[in-house]
Each structure stands twice: as structure tokens, then as C-alpha cells.
Design a protein around this motif. Structure first.
Motif, mmCIF file in Angstrom:
data_model
loop_
_atom_site.group_PDB
_atom_site.id
_atom_site.type_symbol
_atom_site.label_atom_id
_atom_site.label_comp_id
_atom_site.label_asym_id
_atom_site.label_seq_id
_atom_site.Cartn_x
_atom_site.Cartn_y
_atom_site.Cartn_z
ATOM 1 N N VAL A 159 0.917 -1.291 0.096
ATOM 2 C CA VAL A 159 0.243 -0.029 0.123
ATOM 3 C C VAL A 159 0.943 1.238 0.035
ATOM 4 O O VAL A 159 0.567 1.977 -0.894
ATOM 5 C CB VAL A 159 -1.062 -0.036 1.051
ATOM 6 N N LEU A 163 1.064 3.937 -2.705
ATOM 7 C CA LEU A 163 0.728 5.549 -2.074
ATOM 8 C C LEU A 163 1.702 6.582 -2.579
ATOM 9 O O LEU A 163 1.594 7.754 -2.991
ATOM 10 C CB LEU A 163 0.298 5.424 -0.656
ATOM 11 N N VAL A 206 -8.582 -4.385 -1.150
ATOM 12 C CA VAL A 206 -8.613 -3.482 -2.153
ATOM 13 C C VAL A 206 -7.191 -2.991 -2.949
ATOM 14 O O VAL A 206 -7.466 -3.266 -4.275
ATOM 15 C CB VAL A 206 -9.032 -2.106 -1.455
HETATM 16 S S1 SF4 Z 1 -5.898 0.783 -4.394
HETATM 17 FE FE1 SF4 Z 1 -5.215 2.031 -5.751
HETATM 18 S S2 SF4 Z 1 -5.610 4.161 -4.973
HETATM 19 FE FE2 SF4 Z 1 -5.571 2.561 -3.210
HETATM 20 S S3 SF4 Z 1 -3.582 2.727 -2.531
HETATM 21 FE FE3 SF4 Z 1 -3.675 0.990 -3.753
HETATM 22 S S4 SF4 Z 1 -3.167 1.827 -5.856
HETATM 23 FE FE4 SF4 Z 1 -3.426 3.505 -4.473
#
Ligand code: SF4
Length: 366
Positions: A159, A163, A206
Motif C-alpha cells: 500500500v 501511495l 482493495v
Molecule cells: S488501491 Fe489504488 S488508490 Fe488505493 S492505495 Fe492502492 S494503488 Fe493507491
């Protein structure tokens, strides 16, 4: 406090490193989207410890039945400390990396002797226990005791690499330290456990590994530099892995009227102390004659002509086993030293055979 966690504290971020509102957005997403899991519903230090050790190599959905059975059988630290080793291995069978559960038992004994059976509410003391590294100490410390410490696993590194659109190798300790500093700089003081869990959860649900992250569902999308640059999918980067050492192994499935021949592995090293089908490491016997001669050298008498079994492969982190297999029937006799005969009931209930022998276990009816 160990280097990574110590350096993570008290160092404010440069303006260019600030991702404003990250902690709040993440906590609010977590509150609405977190999975209901037994170790979250009742996050005692013991529950968090067991779950985190299990989840090190296993997905949540696969680990849950193991977790529930483990906690039902061994409900607290003293029960874990007192569990017979074979039963412990059996509870872990299917999860692999048995040294994890052996270390848990060593740690449980220390906790009983030094802390009256309750895990200490102190990051350094947790880190000093066998098998508890920075991540696990951070998870127990923040989730169960509310300590302001990081819990940075592969999900969190992924993550943060995305980010920050950061190409640093996350396998490099310096990069990990740098990421940990950023993680901690965004940790809300009043919610270290929820924040740490929210990051892990975002990575699991996610900001997925090995494919397209679900940026459209991400609460941090507006802050995410990897998304803005279009490179999120290529991150994180890891140093190329070292080549595994190839080791030939010959596996024997030997059955007598008393059951299958099992061999106990040495107390130290790979798969330490576990039982396995009889095996010769360092050699692949390619003919029935060679296999029969090996059985004779072991002192096993009256074996039928060994029948070939399919070849198989198993990858450990640093070794690749290339296995060949032979099967033979024998009359009743004493097992060679370090071995025993186990009937099918004992195989199912008592002995945990390593997953490395998966290709051969099914031929033993387990
Ligand atoms: S899901 Fe997409 S927007 Fe969210 S932290 Fe990961 S790469 Fe970034």
C-alpha cells in the motif's frame, strides 16, 4: 525498541511526504468495511498472536477453520505451553512451516515462567519472545494493548509503495524502515490498533497484490501517487530472489501389516522433528534394483519389488526438493532405528506429515 520501530517514532514527515487526512480516511473506511473475524471480535493478546502467526503464510479464509480448532483445543497460553508436541503438530497440519508453532510453544513456556501465563503489554518484551518479530509484536502491541507501534507486513508495504509511487525494493531493510517511518507519521494517536489493521485490510481487500488494485473502491485514491502516475500495478518492487538449491530426494512408501513406515526427521533443521514417509535425501534412486538395494541396506527384509511412483517437486524458501518415489509391501518386522509403523488411524489422528509429501500422502490414504 528495535531499530525499525524506534526510528519510526518522533520523526515528522517533510511537507512533500505528507498525505493529509490519510489516517482519518482509512479509519472511517475500516469502520464500514472491515471483515468480522473471531480474533477481531475478541482481540485478546493470545487470540491476536495465534491469528497473526497463522496468517503469515495463509489466507484468512483458509486459516479460519484452523484458528477456531486451535483456540478451542488450546484456549490460552498455559494450554499451549503444556500441549504434547505431536498434538501440536497435528493442530498445525496443513498450515506448513511447523517451526512457527514450535516457536509459539517455546514462547508460551517463557510467558508462563516469566509473566504468569499472560503476554506482556510491552513491545520490547514481546519482541524478546521466540518467534515474535517486529510485525507480530506490533500487531499484538497495537491491537490488544493500544500501544503506538507499527505493524508493517507485506500488505502495508505494498500500500505504501503505491501511495508514494516509491520504487524502492521493499525487501531492503532501509526501504522498510523508511516506509515504517511514513506509516507511523500517519498513525492517529488514539487508534493505533485500528489504523494498523485498516492498512492490512486495505491491502487484503482493495490494494490487491499480483494484479490490478481496486482503486475505484479505495478511500485513499485521491492521495495516491502511484494511481496518479499509472504505475501502481507495477509496485511494489522486490530484489530478485536468490536461486533455490536443488536437492534430490527418494521417498519410500513402505507398508507392512502394521501400517506405513514413518521416519522421524532430525530435531534441528528443515521440518525439524516431524514424521515423514521414509526418505533418502541427497539421492534420487531411478531403478527398482537401486531401491531394493537401499531397503536391504536398511535391514528391511522380504520387501516386494519396489514399484515406481510419479516424480514430485516441493519448493521451500531456499531449497527445491526433486523427489522420486517407490512403493513396496513388507512382512511384519521391527522398524529401523528412528522409524515406526503407523496404521491409518494413527496417521489420521496422531502424526502430522509435512505438506512437502503431498503427492505421496494421498497414496497412503491421508
Ligand atoms: S488501491 Fe489504488 S488508490 Fe488505493 S492505495 Fe492502492 S494503488 Fe493507491
Amino acid at each position: 525498541m528495535r531499530e525499525t520501530a524506534r526510528k519510526a517514532h518522533g520523526e515528522p514527515l517533510a511537507a512533500a511526504e505528507c498525505l493529509p487526512g490519510l489516517g482519518e480516511k482509512l479509519l472511517s473506511w475500516f469502520e464500514q468495511n472491515k471483515r468480522v473475524l473471531p480474533f477481531r471480535t475478541d482481540p485478546t493478546p493470545y487470540h491476536v498472536w495465534v491469528s497473526e502467526i497463522m496468517l503469515q503464510q495463509t489466507r484468512v479464509s483458509a486459516a479460519l477453520p484452523y484458528y477456531e480448532r486451535f483456540i478451542r483445543t488450546l484456549p490460552d497460553v498455559p494450554a499451549l505451553a503444556a500441549c504434547p508436541p505431536e498434538q501440536l503438530n497435528k493442530l498445525w497440519e496443513g498450515l506448513g512451516y511447523y517451526s512457527r508453532v514450535r516457536n509459539m510453544q517455546k514462547a508460551a513456556k517463557v510467558v508462563c515462567e516469566e509473566y504468569g501465563g499472560a503476554l506482556p503489554a510491552d513491545y520490547e518484551a514481546l519482541l524478546a519472545l521466540p518467534g515474535i518479530g517486529e510485525y507480530t509484536a506490533g500487531a499484538i502491541g497495537s491491537i490488544s494493548f493500544g500501544l503506538r507501534v507499527p505493524a508493517v507486513d507485506g500488505n502495508v508495504l505494498r500500500v505504501f509503495a503505491r501511495l508514494y509511487d516509491d520504487e524502492g525494493y521493499i525487501t531492503d531493510p532501509k526501504v522498510k524502515q523508511e516506509f515504517t517511518r511514513r506509516v507511523m507519521a500517519h498513525q492517529p494517536p488514539g487508534a493505533p490498533g485500528d489504523y494498523n489493521q485498516a492498512l492490512m485490510e486495505l491491502g487484503a481487500l482493495v490494494c490487491l497484490p499480483g494484479g490490478e488494485p481496486l482503486c475505484g473502491e479505495c478511500p485513499l485514491a485521491a492521495l495516491c501517487r502511484g494511481r496518479a502516475s499509472g504505475r501502481a500495478r507495477e509496485l511494489p518492487r522486490k530484489a530478485p530472489p536468490k536461486a533455490r538449491r536443488v536437492q534430490p530426494v527418494t521417498v519410500f512408501l513402505l507398508r507392512s501389516p502394521e501400517g506405513w513406515l514413518l521416519q522421524r526427521r532430525p530435531a534441528e533443521g528443515l521440518l525439524a522433528g516431524l514424521y515423514q514417509p521414509f526418505a533418502l535425501e541427497g539421492q534420487r534412486l531411478e531403478s527398482a534394483g537401486e531401491a531394493a538395494a537401499a531397503l536391504a541396506r536398511l535391514g528391511l527384509e522380504g520387501a516386494s519389488l519396489p514399484q515406481p511412483l510419479p516424480a514430485a517437486k516441493h519448493l521451500f524458501s531456499h531449497i527445491e526438493w526433486q523427489m522420486t518415489g517407490w512403493k513396496a509391501e513388507l512382512p511384519a518386522q521391527r522398524a529401523p532405528e528412528g522409524c515406526l509403523w503407523a496404521d491409518e488411524e494413527a496417521l489420521r489422528q496422531q502424526y502430522a506429515l509435512p505438506g512437502a509429501f503431498k503427492a505421496y500422502k494421498k497414496r497412503m490414504g491421508i
